[in-house]
Motif scaffolding. Structure first.
Motif, PDB file in Angstrom:
ATOM      1  N   PRO A  11      57.001  99.803  11.873  1.00  8.95           N
ATOM      2  CA  PRO A  11      56.347 100.587  10.821  1.00  8.95           C
ATOM      3  C   PRO A  11      56.937 100.295   9.437  1.00  8.95           C
ATOM      4  O   PRO A  11      57.314 101.209   8.694  1.00  8.95           O
ATOM      5  CB  PRO A  11      56.621 102.028  11.262  1.00  8.95           C
ATOM      6  CG  PRO A  11      57.953 101.951  11.934  1.00  8.95           C
ATOM      7  CD  PRO A  11      57.970 100.624  12.647  1.00  8.95           C
ATOM      8  N   ILE A  12      57.030  99.021   9.113  1.00 10.52           N
ATOM      9  CA  ILE A  12      57.590  98.575   7.839  1.00 10.52           C
ATOM     10  C   ILE A  12      56.542  97.727   7.125  1.00 10.52           C
ATOM     11  O   ILE A  12      55.927  96.833   7.727  1.00 10.52           O
ATOM     12  CB  ILE A  12      58.867  97.735   8.037  1.00 10.52           C
ATOM     13  CG1 ILE A  12      59.953  98.586   8.715  1.00 10.52           C
ATOM     14  CG2 ILE A  12      59.373  97.187   6.696  1.00 10.52           C
ATOM     15  CD1 ILE A  12      60.451  99.764   7.883  1.00 10.52           C
ATOM     16  N   VAL A  13      56.357  97.992   5.845  1.00  9.45           N
ATOM     17  CA  VAL A  13      55.444  97.229   5.004  1.00  9.45           C
ATOM     18  C   VAL A  13      56.262  96.491   3.955  1.00  9.45           C
ATOM     19  O   VAL A  13      57.119  97.092   3.293  1.00  9.45           O
ATOM     20  CB  VAL A  13      54.430  98.160   4.311  1.00  9.45           C
ATOM     21  CG1 VAL A  13      53.602  97.397   3.288  1.00  9.45           C
ATOM     22  CG2 VAL A  13      53.530  98.829   5.345  1.00  9.45           C
ATOM     23  N   ALA A  14      56.016  95.189   3.823  1.00 15.80           N
ATOM     24  CA  ALA A  14      56.621  94.418   2.734  1.00 15.80           C
ATOM     25  C   ALA A  14      55.737  94.614   1.510  1.00 15.80           C
ATOM     26  O   ALA A  14      54.634  94.077   1.428  1.00 15.80           O
ATOM     27  CB  ALA A  14      56.713  92.943   3.108  1.00 15.80           C
ATOM     28  N   ALA A  15      56.217  95.422   0.579  1.00 19.30           N
ATOM     29  CA  ALA A  15      55.399  95.820  -0.564  1.00 19.30           C
ATOM     30  C   ALA A  15      55.071  94.633  -1.455  1.00 19.30           C
ATOM     31  O   ALA A  15      55.867  93.694  -1.578  1.00 19.30           O
ATOM     32  CB  ALA A  15      56.148  96.877  -1.372  1.00 19.30           C
ATOM     33  N   PRO A  16      53.915  94.668  -2.102  1.00 18.57           N
ATOM     34  CA  PRO A  16      53.553  93.595  -3.029  1.00 18.57           C
ATOM     35  C   PRO A  16      54.310  93.741  -4.338  1.00 18.57           C
ATOM     36  O   PRO A  16      54.233  94.781  -4.997  1.00 18.57           O
ATOM     37  CB  PRO A  16      52.050  93.805  -3.236  1.00 18.57           C
ATOM     38  CG  PRO A  16      51.865  95.288  -3.032  1.00 18.57           C
ATOM     39  CD  PRO A  16      52.867  95.697  -1.991  1.00 18.57           C
ATOM     40  N   MET A  17      55.055  92.720  -4.735  1.00 13.10           N
ATOM     41  CA  MET A  17      55.816  92.750  -5.983  1.00 13.10           C
ATOM     42  C   MET A  17      55.267  91.669  -6.894  1.00 13.10           C
ATOM     43  O   MET A  17      55.515  90.473  -6.702  1.00 13.10           O
ATOM     44  CB  MET A  17      57.303  92.547  -5.690  1.00 13.10           C
ATOM     45  CG  MET A  17      57.907  93.674  -4.872  1.00 13.10           C
ATOM     46  SD  MET A  17      59.654  93.422  -4.469  1.00 13.10           S
ATOM     47  CE  MET A  17      59.518  92.170  -3.155  1.00 13.10           C
ATOM     48  N   ALA A  29      57.513  85.580   6.450  1.00 12.71           N
ATOM     49  CA  ALA A  29      58.743  85.969   7.137  1.00 12.71           C
ATOM     50  C   ALA A  29      58.703  87.438   7.545  1.00 12.71           C
ATOM     51  O   ALA A  29      59.173  87.807   8.624  1.00 12.71           O
ATOM     52  CB  ALA A  29      59.953  85.697   6.243  1.00 12.71           C
ATOM     53  N   ALA A  30      58.135  88.280   6.690  1.00  5.75           N
ATOM     54  CA  ALA A  30      58.009  89.694   7.030  1.00  5.75           C
ATOM     55  C   ALA A  30      57.112  89.868   8.246  1.00  5.75           C
ATOM     56  O   ALA A  30      57.418  90.646   9.160  1.00  5.75           O
ATOM     57  CB  ALA A  30      57.453  90.474   5.834  1.00  5.75           C
ATOM     58  N   SER A  31      56.007  89.143   8.275  1.00  3.56           N
ATOM     59  CA  SER A  31      55.100  89.216   9.420  1.00  3.56           C
ATOM     60  C   SER A  31      55.791  88.749  10.692  1.00  3.56           C
ATOM     61  O   SER A  31      55.692  89.392  11.745  1.00  3.56           O
ATOM     62  CB  SER A  31      53.854  88.375   9.159  1.00  3.56           C
ATOM     63  OG  SER A  31      52.990  88.386  10.264  1.00  3.56           O
ATOM     64  N   ALA A  32      56.513  87.638  10.598  1.00  2.00           N
ATOM     65  CA  ALA A  32      57.210  87.112  11.776  1.00  2.00           C
ATOM     66  C   ALA A  32      58.265  88.084  12.286  1.00  2.00           C
ATOM     67  O   ALA A  32      58.570  88.117  13.485  1.00  2.00           O
ATOM     68  CB  ALA A  32      57.845  85.766  11.434  1.00  2.00           C
ATOM     69  N   ALA A  33      58.814  88.895  11.368  1.00  2.84           N
ATOM     70  CA  ALA A  33      59.839  89.870  11.758  1.00  2.84           C
ATOM     71  C   ALA A  33      59.237  91.174  12.270  1.00  2.84           C
ATOM     72  O   ALA A  33      59.973  92.083  12.639  1.00  2.84           O
ATOM     73  CB  ALA A  33      60.750  90.153  10.568  1.00  2.84           C
ATOM     74  N   GLY A  34      57.905  91.277  12.274  1.00  7.01           N
ATOM     75  CA  GLY A  34      57.254  92.463  12.803  1.00  7.01           C
ATOM     76  C   GLY A  34      56.835  93.485  11.775  1.00  7.01           C
ATOM     77  O   GLY A  34      56.393  94.582  12.130  1.00  7.01           O
ATOM     78  N   ALA A  35      56.942  93.141  10.475  1.00  7.64           N
ATOM     79  CA  ALA A  35      56.493  94.037   9.410  1.00  7.64           C
ATOM     80  C   ALA A  35      55.086  93.633   8.963  1.00  7.64           C
ATOM     81  O   ALA A  35      54.599  92.552   9.312  1.00  7.64           O
ATOM     82  CB  ALA A  35      57.457  93.984   8.230  1.00  7.64           C
ATOM     83  N   GLY A 226      56.006 112.377   8.375  1.00  7.94           N
ATOM     84  CA  GLY A 226      54.564 112.205   8.528  1.00  7.94           C
ATOM     85  C   GLY A 226      54.012 110.866   8.120  1.00  7.94           C
ATOM     86  O   GLY A 226      52.802 110.626   8.229  1.00  7.94           O
ATOM     87  N   ALA A 227      54.866 109.963   7.637  1.00  2.00           N
ATOM     88  CA  ALA A 227      54.371 108.643   7.249  1.00  2.00           C
ATOM     89  C   ALA A 227      54.046 107.801   8.476  1.00  2.00           C
ATOM     90  O   ALA A 227      54.764 107.846   9.485  1.00  2.00           O
ATOM     91  CB  ALA A 227      55.400 107.919   6.392  1.00  2.00           C
ATOM     92  N   THR A 228      52.983 107.041   8.394  1.00  2.00           N
ATOM     93  CA  THR A 228      52.640 106.081   9.434  1.00  2.00           C
ATOM     94  C   THR A 228      53.537 104.855   9.360  1.00  2.00           C
ATOM     95  O   THR A 228      53.868 104.248  10.379  1.00  2.00           O
ATOM     96  CB  THR A 228      51.165 105.649   9.285  1.00  2.00           C
ATOM     97  OG1 THR A 228      50.333 106.777   9.516  1.00  2.00           O
ATOM     98  CG2 THR A 228      50.793 104.548  10.245  1.00  2.00           C
ATOM     99  N   ALA A 229      53.906 104.501   8.139  1.00  2.00           N
ATOM    100  CA  ALA A 229      54.777 103.349   7.905  1.00  2.00           C
ATOM    101  C   ALA A 229      55.511 103.568   6.593  1.00  2.00           C
ATOM    102  O   ALA A 229      55.170 104.464   5.809  1.00  2.00           O
ATOM    103  CB  ALA A 229      53.973 102.050   7.877  1.00  2.00           C
ATOM    104  N   VAL A 230      56.502 102.726   6.342  1.00  2.00           N
ATOM    105  CA  VAL A 230      57.313 102.824   5.133  1.00  2.00           C
ATOM    106  C   VAL A 230      57.312 101.479   4.434  1.00  2.00           C
ATOM    107  O   VAL A 230      57.591 100.443   5.050  1.00  2.00           O
ATOM    108  CB  VAL A 230      58.760 103.247   5.462  1.00  2.00           C
ATOM    109  CG1 VAL A 230      59.629 103.249   4.211  1.00  2.00           C
ATOM    110  CG2 VAL A 230      58.763 104.621   6.125  1.00  2.00           C
ATOM    111  N   ALA A 231      56.980 101.488   3.148  1.00  2.00           N
ATOM    112  CA  ALA A 231      56.937 100.257   2.362  1.00  2.00           C
ATOM    113  C   ALA A 231      58.258 100.051   1.638  1.00  2.00           C
ATOM    114  O   ALA A 231      58.835 100.993   1.098  1.00  2.00           O
ATOM    115  CB  ALA A 231      55.796 100.306   1.354  1.00  2.00           C
ATOM    116  N   VAL A 232      58.727  98.804   1.642  1.00  3.91           N
ATOM    117  CA  VAL A 232      59.956  98.458   0.933  1.00  3.91           C
ATOM    118  C   VAL A 232      59.694  97.282   0.008  1.00  3.91           C
ATOM    119  O   VAL A 232      58.968  96.354   0.351  1.00  3.91           O
ATOM    120  CB  VAL A 232      61.109  98.119   1.906  1.00  3.91           C
ATOM    121  CG1 VAL A 232      61.504  99.337   2.707  1.00  3.91           C
ATOM    122  CG2 VAL A 232      60.727  96.986   2.847  1.00  3.91           C
ATOM    123  N   GLY A 233      60.271  97.343  -1.173  1.00  2.00           N
ATOM    124  CA  GLY A 233      60.136  96.259  -2.132  1.00  2.00           C
ATOM    125  C   GLY A 233      61.489  95.833  -2.657  1.00  2.00           C
ATOM    126  O   GLY A 233      61.931  94.707  -2.460  1.00  2.00           O
TER     127      GLY A 233
END
Length: 340
Positions: A11-17, A29-35, A226-233
């Motif tokens: 449940p991790i999102v690689a935020a658009p920067m 790389a984020a996708s390959a790591a499961g995000a 209550g979040a479905t996922a968490v975005a990190v940038g």
């Protein structure tokens, strides 16, 4: 675990920067790591965006594209001219002069929308507001889920009424631009947990939490909230796959900067950055005028970055920046999901 909305292992999102930090390599790389990764369309030409979509699609089928929504507002030309005079000395340090007429554009909204209609992606996220409902409907007709970034319950209700599929709830601690729909609004300190709770009380849509994330404990707290996922940038800025400039990397890792602040001095829109000299010198003169101020300072910031000048560079960073590490994206994702 698999998220209930975004199709990813974690449940991790690689935020658009926008501006270069988010690269195809980082997203892959984020996708390959499961995000779940996003590409940042902001500031890019439609042609560059098309190439990035094609390159990422060759490495993963599940990703999103983030668009900046233009607001079309008229800005006060006199105030912009006054700000240009106020920073003339900063520009002069690199033999630059302000443009005689403020530059205003819509970030090629129409062309990017046409591209995403012709070459749909799984998810499209919207930042800075909502486009016409017809644009949202167009994206949904071609099969894209549409996600609006919100910072308040009022924005959440309006986005839900407009027909979006989910919300990204951005807390005040987020790095870079605030997604607030009102660029004149003061961004007060506060927690993403509180922002999430307020939006959750106003909307039944799936929620992705973003802002100020500094580790696995923060992720767990937001998921529990209550979040479905968490975005990190910000936590990805020092990763090996990020396009973060050397000057920005050095500033984040140096320990020289003691705090982040929200400022309009670089772009005319509230954005959180490491507090530096340019912010301090011009805090009282800042104006709300995006994208005019962005264009006014763009070449100055480019020159400062190339010269290693951290005093005049927009050092975007969220409040959790001290937890960023120089490591592969996969390791950052692993740290964030430990114990989930």
């Amino acid at each position: 675990m698999t998220t209930t909305f975004l199709p990813s292992e974690h449940p991790i999102v690689a935020a658009p920067m926008a501006g270069g930090a988010t690269t195809v390599a980082l997203a892959a790389a984020a996708s390959a790591a499961g995000a779940f990764p996003f590409l940042a369309a902001g500031y890019k030409t439609p042609e560059t965006l098309r190439d990035e979509i094609a390159a990422l699609r060759g490495r993963t089928g599940e990703f999103g594209v983030n668009l900046f929504v233009p607001d079309g507002s008229e800005r006060n030309a006199e105030r912009i001219a006054g700000y240009a005079r106020a920073i003339a000395g900063e520009l002069g340090a690199y033999d630059l002069r302000p443009a005689p007429i403020p530059v205003n554009d819509d970030d090629a909204w129409g062309a990017k929308l046409a591209l995403l209609r012709e070459d749909p992606v799984p998810v499209v996220s919207l930042t800075f507001g909502l486009p016409p409902a017809s644009d949202i409907a167009l994206l949904k007709r071609v099969g894209s889920a549409v996600v609006a970034t919100v910072t308040s319950p009022a924005e959440a209700r309006e986005a839900e009424d407009a027909g979006v599929d989910a919300l990204i709830v951005q807390g005040p601690g987020a790095g870079g631009h605030s997604a607030t729909w009102d660029p004149d609004r003061m961004i007060a300190d506060g927690s993403t947990v509180d922002a999430l709770a307020a939006v959750a009380a106003a909307s039944r849509l799936p929620l992705v939490a973003a802002g100020g994330v500094d580790g696995a404990d923060a992720v767990r707290g937001l998921l529990d909230g209550g979040a479905t996922a968490v975005a990190v940038g910000t936590l990805l800025l020092l990763t090996e796959e990020a396009g973060t400039s050397d000057t920005h990397r050095r500033a984040l890792a140096s320990g020289e900067f003691e705090e982040t602040v929200v400022t309009r001095v670089f772009t005319g829109r509230p954005a959180r950055a490491l507090r530096n000299g340019f912010i301090d010198r011009h805090a009282r003169e800042e104006v709300t005028a995006y994208p005019e101020v962005h264009h006014l300072t763009r070449e100055l910031r480019a020159r400062a970055g190339a010269a290693g000048d951290t005093d005049r560079l927009h050092l975007w960073a969220g409040t959790g920046y001290r937890a960023a590490r120089a490591e592969p994206v996969a390791r950052t994702v692993a740290r964030l999901t430990a114990g989930l």
